[in-house]
Design an enzyme around this catalytic site. Structure first.
Site, PDB file in Angstrom:
ATOM      1  N   ASP A   1       0.873  -1.174   0.000  1.00 16.20           N
ATOM      2  CA  ASP A   1       0.000   0.000   0.000  1.00 16.20           C
ATOM      3  C   ASP A   1       0.908   1.221   0.000  1.00 16.20           C
ATOM      4  O   ASP A   1       2.125   1.096   0.195  1.00 16.20           O
ATOM      5  CB  ASP A   1      -0.892  -0.019   1.263  1.00 16.20           C
ATOM      6  CG  ASP A   1      -1.786   1.211   1.365  1.00 16.20           C
ATOM      7  OD1 ASP A   1      -2.312   1.658   0.328  1.00 16.20           O
ATOM      8  OD2 ASP A   1      -1.949   1.752   2.481  1.00 16.20           O
ATOM      9  N   SER A   2       0.317   2.393  -0.157  1.00 15.35           N
ATOM     10  CA  SER A   2       1.109   3.621  -0.056  1.00 15.35           C
ATOM     11  C   SER A   2       1.590   3.831   1.378  1.00 15.35           C
ATOM     12  O   SER A   2       2.473   4.649   1.617  1.00 15.35           O
ATOM     13  CB  SER A   2       0.254   4.815  -0.476  1.00 15.35           C
ATOM     14  OG  SER A   2      -0.850   4.933   0.396  1.00 15.35           O
TER      15      SER A   2
ATOM     16  N   CYS B   1      -4.467  -1.270  -1.968  1.00 16.92           N
ATOM     17  CA  CYS B   1      -4.653   0.171  -2.098  1.00 16.92           C
ATOM     18  C   CYS B   1      -5.610   0.401  -3.265  1.00 16.92           C
ATOM     19  O   CYS B   1      -5.327  -0.028  -4.392  1.00 16.92           O
ATOM     20  CB  CYS B   1      -3.304   0.813  -2.382  1.00 16.92           C
ATOM     21  SG  CYS B   1      -3.384   2.577  -2.721  1.00 16.92           S
TER      22      CYS B   1
ATOM     23  N   GLU C   1      -1.792   7.917   8.782  1.00 12.95           N
ATOM     24  CA  GLU C   1      -0.328   7.769   8.738  1.00 12.95           C
ATOM     25  C   GLU C   1       0.341   8.386   9.972  1.00 12.95           C
ATOM     26  O   GLU C   1       1.416   7.970  10.364  1.00 12.95           O
ATOM     27  CB  GLU C   1       0.238   8.434   7.475  1.00 12.95           C
ATOM     28  CG  GLU C   1      -0.037   7.676   6.195  1.00 12.95           C
ATOM     29  CD  GLU C   1       0.609   6.289   6.149  1.00 12.95           C
ATOM     30  OE1 GLU C   1       1.777   6.150   6.531  1.00 12.95           O
ATOM     31  OE2 GLU C   1      -0.088   5.346   5.719  1.00 12.95           O
TER      32      GLU C   1
ATOM     33  N   CYS D   1     -11.025   3.265   0.488  1.00  8.47           N
ATOM     34  CA  CYS D   1      -9.583   3.459   0.686  1.00  8.47           C
ATOM     35  C   CYS D   1      -9.202   2.584   1.866  1.00  8.47           C
ATOM     36  O   CYS D   1      -9.903   2.580   2.894  1.00  8.47           O
ATOM     37  CB  CYS D   1      -9.297   4.928   0.994  1.00  8.47           C
ATOM     38  SG  CYS D   1      -7.613   5.224   1.586  1.00  8.47           S
TER      39      CYS D   1
ATOM     40  N   HIS E   1      -7.033   2.830   4.051  1.00  7.97           N
ATOM     41  CA  HIS E   1      -6.702   3.527   5.307  1.00  7.97           C
ATOM     42  C   HIS E   1      -7.958   3.746   6.169  1.00  7.97           C
ATOM     43  O   HIS E   1      -7.872   3.852   7.384  1.00  7.97           O
ATOM     44  CB  HIS E   1      -6.095   4.907   5.015  1.00  7.97           C
ATOM     45  CG  HIS E   1      -4.642   4.875   4.653  1.00  7.97           C
ATOM     46  ND1 HIS E   1      -4.188   4.413   3.452  1.00  7.97           N
ATOM     47  CD2 HIS E   1      -3.532   5.255   5.355  1.00  7.97           C
ATOM     48  CE1 HIS E   1      -2.864   4.536   3.406  1.00  7.97           C
ATOM     49  NE2 HIS E   1      -2.438   5.032   4.554  1.00  7.97           N
TER      50      HIS E   1
HETATM   51  N1  DGL Z   1      -4.743   3.111   1.085  1.00  7.23           N
HETATM   52  C1  DGL Z   1      -4.768   3.855  -0.142  1.00  7.23           C
HETATM   53  C2  DGL Z   1      -6.070   3.551  -0.902  1.00  7.23           C
HETATM   54  O1  DGL Z   1      -6.673   2.527  -0.627  1.00  7.23           O
HETATM   55  C3  DGL Z   1      -4.449   5.269   0.147  1.00  7.23           C
HETATM   56  C4  DGL Z   1      -4.203   6.106  -1.038  1.00  7.23           C
HETATM   57  C5  DGL Z   1      -3.284   7.246  -0.829  1.00  7.23           C
HETATM   58  O2  DGL Z   1      -2.112   7.016  -0.520  1.00  7.23           O
HETATM   59  O3  DGL Z   1      -3.761   8.364  -1.039  1.00  7.23           O
HETATM   60  O4  DGL Z   1      -6.519   4.260  -1.762  1.00  7.23           O
END
Ligand code: DGL
Length: 268
Positions: free
Chosen positions: A10-11, A73, A151, A183, A185
C-alpha cells in the site's frame, strides 16, 4: 502447494486492514508487507507516477520471492493493476470499492462512497458504479487529509472527528444507509465514523472480500501453503516506520497471533 510468502503493498499503513483479514483467513501463509510511505499519499498524484511507485513496490516484493501480490490500495489498483498484470507473471489481487454489497443492502436506495481522488476518478469505480448502482443514488466524497491522519496515528483524535463530520454529515442528510470505505486507510477510522453516524448506517469495508479472493486464487493456482507451514510476517516501510510498528503490534495482540514478526526500514 507452495510455502513462498504472499506480498501485500500500500502507499502506507492502510493496507494493514487487508493484512489483518488475510492472515485471519490464511493462517498458514507467510506475508511480506510493504508500506511505500516515502511516496504517500498516492491519491492526488498523476496516474503515471502511481504506476511507477507500484512497479517499484512489485519489484521489491518479487525480490523477496512472493508468489502472489495483493495491491492493498484502491488508488494503486485503479491506476496500475492492468499494467502490473500485463508486466509480471505472478497473480495480482486488487481492491475495488464495495459498491455491489452496498447497493444490494441499501433500503433507502442511497449510498455514500468515501475514497481518494485517484480512486473516484478511475475507470474501475465508474464501471463498478455503472454495473451495480445504476438504480441508486451514489454520493461520492474525496477524503482529503484522512490518509495523512492515519499515517500520523491520529485515528481517534478530535481532528479526525472534525474532518470526518465534513465528509459524512452531508451524506447523512441525503439519507444514505451504507457508506463504502473506498480506501484501505479508512477502516482504521471506523470508530470515529461511528461516533458520527451511530448505528443508522452500515460501514462497508471490502477487506474480507479481498482476502477471500486471495484464498480462491491461491487455491485455483495450487499455491496455498501446507497446513504445517510455520508462517512469518515481515513489514517494510521506506519512510518513518514508527506508526506502522505500533499498529502492527496492536493488530497482532488484538488477534492473538503467535507467529514471528519483524518490522524493517528499507530504502527503495
Ligand atoms: N490506502 C490507499 C487507498 O486505498 C491510500 C491512497 C493514498 O495514498 O492516497 O486508496
Amino acid at each position: 502447494m507452495n510455502q513462498q510468502p504472499i506480498g501485500i503493498f500500500d502507499s502506507g499503513v492502510g493496507g494493514l486492514s487487508v493484512w489483518q483479514t488475510t492472515v485471519r483467513l490464511l493462517p498458514h501463509e507467510s506475508v511480506i508487507y510493504l508500506a511505500d510511505t516515502r511516496n504517500c499519499p498516492y491519491g492526488p498524484q498523476p496516474v503515471e507516477a502511481i504506476i511507477g511507485h507500484c512497479q517499484r513496490n512489485v519489484e521489491f516484493l518479487l525480490s523477496k520471492n512472493c508468489k502472489l501480490i495483493v495491491v492493498a490500495c484502491n488508488t494503486a489498483t485503479a491506476a496500475a493493476i492492468e499494467v502490473l498484470r500485463q508486466t509480471y507473471e505472478i497473480p495480482f489481487v486488487g481492491m475495488e470499492p464495495a459498491v455491489k454489497p452496498a447497493a444490494m443492502f441499501s433500503k433507502t436506495g442511497k449510498i455514500g462512497v468515501l475514497a481518494t481522488q485517484g480512486t473516484l476518478n478511475g475507470q474501475l469505480f465508474k464501471n463498478t458504479s455503472e454495473k451495480y448502482a445504476r438504480h441508486l443514488e451514489v454520493f461520492v466524497q474525496i477524503g482529503h487529509g484522512l490518509v495523512e491522519l492515519v499515517e500520523n496515528g491520529k485515528t481517534d483524535s478530535e481532528e479526525a472527528i472534525v474532518m470526518l463530520r465534513k465528509y459524512v454529515e452531508p451524506m447523512l442528510r441525503q439519507q444514505v444507509d451504507q457508506i463504502v470505505l473506498g480506501c484501505t486507510h479508512y477502516p482504521f477510522l471506523i470508530g470515529a465514523i461511528k461516533k458520527i453516524t451511530g448505528d443508522s448506517v452500515s460501514i462497508v469495508n471490502p477487506a474480507e472480500a479481498v482476502s477471500r479472493q486471495t484464498k480462491r486464487l491461491l487455491d485455483q493456482k495450487n499455491l496455498l501453503s501446507t497446513t504445517n507451514n510455520q508462517p512469518y510476517y515481515q513489514f517494510y516501510a521506506n519512510g518513518d516506520a514508527r506508526v506502522m510498528h505500533k499498529m502492527v503490534g496492536q493488530i497482532i495482540t488484538e488477534n492473538s497471533i503467535n507467529a514471528n514478526f519483524e518490522v524493517f526500514s528499507t530504502h527503495i
